[in-house]
Scaffold this motif. Structure first.
Motif, PDB file in Angstrom:
ATOM      1  N   VAL A 236       0.866  -1.185   0.000  1.00  0.00           N
ATOM      2  CA  VAL A 236       0.000   0.000   0.000  1.00  0.00           C
ATOM      3  C   VAL A 236       0.902   1.234   0.000  1.00  0.00           C
ATOM      4  CG1 VAL A 236      -1.937   1.171   1.097  1.00  0.00           C
ATOM      5  CG2 VAL A 236      -1.662  -1.305   1.399  1.00  0.00           C
ATOM      6  N   ASP A 237       1.020   1.870  -1.163  1.00  0.00           N
ATOM      7  CA  ASP A 237       1.891   3.044  -1.309  1.00  0.00           C
ATOM      8  C   ASP A 237       1.371   3.882  -2.471  1.00  0.00           C
ATOM      9  OD1 ASP A 237       4.190   4.790  -1.933  1.00  0.00           O
ATOM     10  OD2 ASP A 237       5.288   3.489  -0.555  1.00  0.00           O
ATOM     11  N   ASP A 238       1.297   5.206  -2.282  1.00  0.00           N
ATOM     12  CA  ASP A 238       0.741   6.053  -3.340  1.00  0.00           C
ATOM     13  C   ASP A 238       1.770   6.408  -4.411  1.00  0.00           C
ATOM     14  OD1 ASP A 238       2.187   7.632  -1.550  1.00  0.00           O
ATOM     15  OD2 ASP A 238       1.051   9.438  -2.066  1.00  0.00           O
ATOM     16  N   ASP A 239       3.026   6.008  -4.232  1.00  0.00           N
ATOM     17  CA  ASP A 239       4.062   6.252  -5.227  1.00  0.00           C
ATOM     18  C   ASP A 239       4.061   5.099  -6.233  1.00  0.00           C
ATOM     19  OD1 ASP A 239       6.602   6.258  -6.602  1.00  0.00           O
ATOM     20  OD2 ASP A 239       7.354   7.628  -5.072  1.00  0.00           O
ATOM     21  N   ALA A 240       3.644   5.400  -7.464  1.00  0.00           N
ATOM     22  CA  ALA A 240       3.502   4.361  -8.490  1.00  0.00           C
ATOM     23  C   ALA A 240       4.829   3.672  -8.780  1.00  0.00           C
ATOM     24  CB  ALA A 240       2.923   4.964  -9.776  1.00  0.00           C
ATOM     25  N   GLU A 241       5.917   4.430  -8.757  1.00  0.00           N
ATOM     26  CA  GLU A 241       7.226   3.843  -9.046  1.00  0.00           C
ATOM     27  C   GLU A 241       7.620   2.835  -7.976  1.00  0.00           C
ATOM     28  OE1 GLU A 241      11.856   5.298  -9.836  1.00  0.00           O
ATOM     29  OE2 GLU A 241      10.213   6.746  -9.731  1.00  0.00           O
ATOM     30  N   ILE A 242       7.376   3.184  -6.705  1.00  0.00           N
ATOM     31  CA  ILE A 242       7.695   2.260  -5.613  1.00  0.00           C
ATOM     32  C   ILE A 242       6.810   1.018  -5.697  1.00  0.00           C
ATOM     33  CG2 ILE A 242       7.534   1.945  -3.108  1.00  0.00           C
ATOM     34  CD1 ILE A 242       8.545   4.767  -2.764  1.00  0.00           C
TER      35      ILE A 242
END
Length: 241
Positions: A10-16
């Motif tokens: 669950v992370d809002d950074d698409a790259e991560i």
């Protein structure tokens, strides 16, 4: 065929999200990546996961809110991603029941290692403990049910206990009247060496004390040994199934 562990990112950074999902899958895990709490809830409703990697900084409900929500009804392991240097984020996450934290920026290899340790730990007892032959453990008027993983208070009130607290309590009741250092407790409960100024065990002991009504200022069960660590000072009685 053995089922691969399924990790929810669950992370809002698409790259991560993309990097982690690909890296975990490359290393034999299944991974699902979502951007926020709403998508997390939908994913959990659709299927079972073995661990959640949860970023603190999220749009809408932040990671702390979601961690609290998960802990209210589940003991699924949680690894929180926190900003580098933000010690308070780590302390709050542990207070809310997270199993571990990894500061950003981080190495995907390190995160994978942490995940594997937590998954292995979730399926087994901490090292130095024998296979779980006791159904219940009594100490200081409390009873720890090792089958259903809940506590029964001296008044008979049943309370679920999360994974991190459960492991810490199992260590204490397995070694009553023995001083355990912070380094030992970190290694036994988290499967890693303690870092400099690591406060995670202090936070978890404080949380466990509150659960037991054992206040730090006048603790009668889990006492602080200044300069050394902690000790469970009440008698322990273990009962078979």
């Amino acid at each position: 065929m053995e089922r691969s562990d399924h990790i929810l990112i669950v992370d809002d950074d698409a790259e991560i999200r993309t990097l982690l999902q690909r890296y975990l899958e490359k290393n034999g895990l299944r991974a699902t990546a979502v951007a926020d709490g709403r998508a997390m809830r939908q994913a959990l409703d659709r299927g079972a996961f073995d661990l959640v990697v949860l970023d603190v900084m999220l749009p809408g409900d932040d990671g702390f809110t979601l961690c609290r929500e998960l802990r209210a009804h589940s003991d699924i392991p949680i690894v929180m991603l926190t900003a580098r240097g933000e010690e308070m984020d780590r302390v709050v996450g542990l207070e809310l029941g997270a199993d571990d934290y990894v500061p950003k920026p981080f190495s995907a290899r390190e995160l994978l290692a942490r995940i594997k340790v937590i998954l292995r730990r979730a399926r087994s007892l901490p090292r130095n403990l024998q296979p779980e032959e006791q159904r219940s453990i009594r100490f200081g008027g409390w009873t720890l049910d090792t089958v259903h993983r809940h506590l029964v208070s001296p008044q008979g009130i049943v309370t679920p206990i999360g994974g991190a607290e459960y492991r810490l309590l199992r260590i204490f009741v397995a070694h009553p009247n023995r001083v355990l250092t912070r380094d030992q407790l970190v290694e036994l409960t988290q499967g890693r060496e303690a870092e400099a100024l690591d406060r995670s065990i202090d936070v978890q002991v404080s949380r466990l004390r509150r659960r037991l009504g054992d206040h730090a200022d006048d603790a009668v069960m889990i006492k602080t040994v200044r300069g050394e660590g902690y000790v469970l000072t009440v008698p322990v009685q273990q009962e078979g199934a």
